[in-house]
Write a protein that holds these residues in place. Structure first.
Motif, PDB file in Angstrom:
ATOM      1  N   ILE A   2     -10.328  80.488 -62.641  1.00 42.84           N
ATOM      2  CA  ILE A   2     -10.938  81.796 -62.427  1.00 42.84           C
ATOM      3  C   ILE A   2     -11.431  81.820 -60.901  1.00 42.84           C
ATOM      4  CG2 ILE A   2     -13.230  83.002 -62.801  1.00 42.84           C
ATOM      5  CD1 ILE A   2     -13.124  81.608 -65.758  1.00 42.84           C
ATOM      6  N   PRO A   3     -11.099  82.886 -60.362  1.00 41.66           N
ATOM      7  CA  PRO A   3     -11.346  82.842 -58.683  1.00 41.66           C
ATOM      8  C   PRO A   3     -12.934  82.770 -58.451  1.00 41.66           C
ATOM      9  CG  PRO A   3     -10.646  85.032 -59.511  1.00 41.66           C
ATOM     10  CD  PRO A   3     -10.142  84.077 -60.616  1.00 41.66           C
ATOM     11  N   SER A   4     -13.147  82.434 -57.323  1.00 45.95           N
ATOM     12  CA  SER A   4     -14.599  82.470 -56.946  1.00 45.95           C
ATOM     13  C   SER A   4     -15.119  84.170 -56.714  1.00 45.95           C
ATOM     14  CB  SER A   4     -14.953  81.553 -55.679  1.00 45.95           C
ATOM     15  OG  SER A   4     -16.270  81.589 -55.181  1.00 45.95           O
ATOM     16  N   TRP A   5     -16.112  84.455 -57.255  1.00 38.55           N
ATOM     17  CA  TRP A   5     -16.603  85.734 -57.247  1.00 38.55           C
ATOM     18  C   TRP A   5     -17.692  85.993 -56.551  1.00 38.55           C
ATOM     19  CZ3 TRP A   5     -20.915  87.156 -59.608  1.00 38.55           C
ATOM     20  CH2 TRP A   5     -21.303  86.168 -60.430  1.00 38.55           C
ATOM     21  N   GLN A   6     -18.827  85.145 -56.501  1.00 35.89           N
ATOM     22  CA  GLN A   6     -19.859  85.120 -56.199  1.00 35.89           C
ATOM     23  C   GLN A   6     -20.004  85.591 -54.524  1.00 35.89           C
ATOM     24  OE1 GLN A   6     -21.849  81.576 -57.684  1.00 35.89           O
ATOM     25  NE2 GLN A   6     -22.576  82.899 -59.487  1.00 35.89           N
ATOM     26  N   PRO A   7     -20.992  86.128 -54.169  1.00 32.23           N
ATOM     27  CA  PRO A   7     -21.187  86.122 -52.706  1.00 32.23           C
ATOM     28  C   PRO A   7     -21.557  84.806 -52.013  1.00 32.23           C
ATOM     29  CG  PRO A   7     -23.350  86.832 -53.999  1.00 32.23           C
ATOM     30  CD  PRO A   7     -22.241  86.670 -54.901  1.00 32.23           C
ATOM     31  N   SER A   8     -20.965  84.798 -50.709  1.00 30.09           N
ATOM     32  CA  SER A   8     -20.797  83.523 -50.024  1.00 30.09           C
ATOM     33  C   SER A   8     -22.326  83.428 -49.488  1.00 30.09           C
ATOM     34  CB  SER A   8     -19.819  83.627 -48.700  1.00 30.09           C
ATOM     35  OG  SER A   8     -18.586  83.792 -49.246  1.00 30.09           O
ATOM     36  N   CYS A   9     -23.044  84.312 -49.181  1.00 31.17           N
ATOM     37  CA  CYS A   9     -24.218  84.102 -48.693  1.00 31.17           C
ATOM     38  C   CYS A   9     -25.495  84.276 -49.638  1.00 31.17           C
ATOM     39  CB  CYS A   9     -24.844  85.312 -47.240  1.00 31.17           C
ATOM     40  SG  CYS A   9     -25.045  87.015 -47.968  1.00 31.17           S
ATOM     41  N   SER A  10     -26.832  84.080 -49.380  1.00 38.18           N
ATOM     42  CA  SER A  10     -27.779  83.771 -50.417  1.00 38.18           C
ATOM     43  C   SER A  10     -28.361  85.175 -50.628  1.00 38.18           C
ATOM     44  CB  SER A  10     -28.848  83.068 -49.620  1.00 38.18           C
ATOM     45  OG  SER A  10     -29.455  83.766 -48.767  1.00 38.18           O
ATOM     46  N   LEU A  11     -28.824  85.420 -51.868  1.00 40.82           N
ATOM     47  CA  LEU A  11     -29.348  86.792 -51.748  1.00 40.82           C
ATOM     48  C   LEU A  11     -30.878  87.144 -51.056  1.00 40.82           C
ATOM     49  CD1 LEU A  11     -29.805  86.735 -55.921  1.00 40.82           C
ATOM     50  CD2 LEU A  11     -28.062  87.882 -54.513  1.00 40.82           C
ATOM     51  N   GLU A  12     -31.347  86.079 -50.613  1.00 40.54           N
ATOM     52  CA  GLU A  12     -32.191  86.204 -49.442  1.00 40.54           C
ATOM     53  C   GLU A  12     -31.851  86.923 -48.306  1.00 40.54           C
ATOM     54  OE1 GLU A  12     -35.567  83.632 -46.678  1.00 40.54           O
ATOM     55  OE2 GLU A  12     -34.130  82.600 -48.133  1.00 40.54           O
ATOM     56  N   LEU A  13     -30.566  86.640 -47.919  1.00 38.66           N
ATOM     57  CA  LEU A  13     -30.058  87.073 -46.556  1.00 38.66           C
ATOM     58  C   LEU A  13     -29.370  88.667 -46.836  1.00 38.66           C
ATOM     59  CD1 LEU A  13     -28.186  84.063 -45.131  1.00 38.66           C
ATOM     60  CD2 LEU A  13     -29.836  85.668 -43.873  1.00 38.66           C
ATOM     61  N   VAL A 317     -24.000  84.812 -43.161  1.00 38.20           N
ATOM     62  CA  VAL A 317     -24.910  86.117 -43.376  1.00 38.20           C
ATOM     63  C   VAL A 317     -24.232  87.220 -43.923  1.00 38.20           C
ATOM     64  CG1 VAL A 317     -26.209  85.555 -41.355  1.00 38.20           C
ATOM     65  CG2 VAL A 317     -24.171  86.899 -41.009  1.00 38.20           C
ATOM     66  N   LEU A 318     -22.741  86.985 -44.383  1.00 34.58           N
ATOM     67  CA  LEU A 318     -21.896  87.921 -44.989  1.00 34.58           C
ATOM     68  C   LEU A 318     -21.995  87.597 -46.512  1.00 34.58           C
ATOM     69  CD1 LEU A 318     -18.659  87.953 -42.617  1.00 34.58           C
ATOM     70  CD2 LEU A 318     -20.912  89.570 -42.433  1.00 34.58           C
ATOM     71  N   ALA A 319     -21.735  89.049 -47.109  1.00 39.97           N
ATOM     72  CA  ALA A 319     -21.889  88.743 -48.573  1.00 39.97           C
ATOM     73  C   ALA A 319     -20.574  88.188 -49.067  1.00 39.97           C
ATOM     74  CB  ALA A 319     -22.213  89.990 -49.525  1.00 39.97           C
ATOM     75  N   PHE A 320     -19.383  88.989 -48.381  1.00 41.06           N
ATOM     76  CA  PHE A 320     -18.003  88.513 -48.545  1.00 41.06           C
ATOM     77  C   PHE A 320     -16.993  88.383 -47.462  1.00 41.06           C
ATOM     78  CE2 PHE A 320     -19.553  90.867 -52.455  1.00 41.06           C
ATOM     79  CZ  PHE A 320     -19.415  89.735 -53.353  1.00 41.06           C
ATOM     80  N   PRO A 321     -17.153  87.329 -46.672  1.00 42.54           N
ATOM     81  CA  PRO A 321     -16.432  87.244 -45.658  1.00 42.54           C
ATOM     82  C   PRO A 321     -14.876  87.145 -45.943  1.00 42.54           C
ATOM     83  CG  PRO A 321     -17.366  85.085 -46.174  1.00 42.54           C
ATOM     84  CD  PRO A 321     -18.245  85.998 -46.890  1.00 42.54           C
ATOM     85  N   ILE A 322     -14.016  87.335 -44.753  1.00 43.93           N
ATOM     86  CA  ILE A 322     -12.761  87.508 -45.147  1.00 43.93           C
ATOM     87  C   ILE A 322     -12.147  86.497 -46.111  1.00 43.93           C
ATOM     88  CG2 ILE A 322     -12.013  86.310 -43.295  1.00 43.93           C
ATOM     89  CD1 ILE A 322     -10.668  89.434 -44.568  1.00 43.93           C
ATOM     90  N   LYS A 323     -12.491  85.359 -46.060  1.00 45.11           N
ATOM     91  CA  LYS A 323     -12.078  84.171 -47.009  1.00 45.11           C
ATOM     92  C   LYS A 323     -12.305  84.421 -48.462  1.00 45.11           C
ATOM     93  CE  LYS A 323     -15.631  80.911 -46.071  1.00 45.11           C
ATOM     94  NZ  LYS A 323     -15.945  79.644 -45.410  1.00 45.11           N
ATOM     95  N   ASN A 324     -13.355  85.289 -48.639  1.00 43.02           N
ATOM     96  CA  ASN A 324     -13.868  85.596 -49.970  1.00 43.02           C
ATOM     97  C   ASN A 324     -13.734  86.962 -50.333  1.00 43.02           C
ATOM     98  OD1 ASN A 324     -15.054  84.679 -52.487  1.00 43.02           O
ATOM     99  ND2 ASN A 324     -17.071  84.927 -51.493  1.00 43.02           N
ATOM    100  N   ALA A 325     -13.267  87.880 -49.399  1.00 40.00           N
ATOM    101  CA  ALA A 325     -13.140  89.333 -49.821  1.00 40.00           C
ATOM    102  C   ALA A 325     -12.446  89.615 -50.910  1.00 40.00           C
ATOM    103  CB  ALA A 325     -12.848  90.042 -48.458  1.00 40.00           C
TER     104      ALA A 325
END
Length: 325
Positions: A2-13, A317-325
């Motif tokens: 299953i590919p990683s789907w969660q945001p890279s940064c925290s919900l706080e950010l 600070v990015l929800a989905f940087p290019i490596k996780n977009a």
């Protein structure tokens, strides 16, 4: 798997980004600066020799490719020429092959233009905005303002306005960058960019905000020349903790001079083997119609978030940087 789907940064950010955007919009609303929106996908792109861009494949009903914008600047100036008054925009911009600690190919940008502002007034405006969006620790004293020639000499010992290759090469070796000779050759502009980014920039804005202004005339971009000293341009860059946050100009309004700069950049692109581009004729037509006297600046919002949140890299600070977009 299953590919990683969660945001890279925290919900706080994610909440911090929303707060930052709200504060920016509140600031400009109070200043009676109009929020605008311009296309991300356009028929023309900038001619900067050292910027790579994303383009579409050819479309059935369009003979030419379309481009993801590296900046909203040309479109915003077309609005200025149509008499919108002072404007700002929060948008996405795209730059190919830019990925690293401070770079993501897709990034968030704040750009604004103030009518009848000179460069000093624009710097005042930057400082005022930053006082609304940055922590108080950055304002223990007024922002430092220093001209490019002075700060370049301070850290390299060189005259930025007078290119002598042997002196530049000797300084580069002395400062630990012997490879600069092979990289820069006889190109004064490349030498300045190399030495500034490798030697000078790390010292800027360590204790707060630093604005470097009056860049050499060989680094004009879209800034007008200084009337009292045509060896420098009315350009400013903003730094905090050695990070470049923004680039602004007392805007060039002369269409012929701008066209000449475009032609020079297009020739340089051909010389270095960069992808072929054409000058934005709609933007030049807007300049010919009459761009009002103004100053403007673009600020990288993801880097501002890095400063506020004290994070180490843009991916934080990015929800989905290019490596996780």
């Amino acid at each position: 798997m299953i590919p990683s789907w969660q945001p890279s940064c925290s919900l706080e950010l994610i909440h911090l980004r929303a707060k930052l955007l709200h504060e920016i919009r509140s600031f400009f609303y109070a200043q009676n600066v109009l929020e605008v929106e311009t296309p991300i996908l356009c028929q023309a792109v900038g001619t900067d020799p050292y910027l790579e861009f994303f383009s579409t494949s050819q479309l059935p009903d369009n003979q030419d490719s379309l481009y993801l914008q590296t900046s909203p600047e040309f479109a915003m100036k077309r609005l200025l020429a149509a008499n919108t008054g002072s404007i700002y925009q929060i948008t996405k911009a795209f730059r190919k092959s830019e990925s690293g600690r401070y770079h993501n190919p897709e990034f968030s940008m704040l750009e604004w233009y103030r009518l009848n502002f000179n460069l000093q007034q624009l710097m005042d405006d930057v400082e005022l905005l930053f006082s609304h969006i940055l922590p108080a620790k950055f304002f223990s004293e007024k922002a430092q303002r220093i001209c490019y020639v002075d700060v370049f000499h301070q850290y390299t010992g060189l005259n930025a306005l007078q290119f002598e290759r042997r002196k530049y090469q000797t300084a580069a070796v002395r400062l630990g960058f012997p490879e600069a000779e092979e990289v820069c050759g006889d190109n004064h502009t490349t030498w300045l960019d190399f030495l500034f980014s490798h030697i000078v920039q790390q010292h800027l804005g360590i204790a707060g905000i630093c604005m470097v202004y009056e860049y050499p005339a060989c680094l004009p971009s879209l800034a007008r020349l200084n009337l009292e000293n045509p060896l420098v341009t009315e350009r400013v860059e903003v730094f905090i903790q050695g990070i470049e946050l923004g680039n602004g100009y007392y805007e060039l309004t002369d269409m012929q001079q701008q066209k000449k700069r475009f032609d020079q950049e297009i020739k340089l692109r051909q010389k270095i083997g960069a992808e072929k581009v054409s000058a934005d004729e709609r933007f030049l037509a807007a300049l010919h119609s009459g761009l009002p006297d103004c100053s403007g600046i673009a600020i990288g919002l993801d880097r501002i978030l890095m400063i506020i949140s004290e994070t180490d890299k843009i991916d934080d600070v990015l929800a989905f940087p290019i490596k996780n977009a």
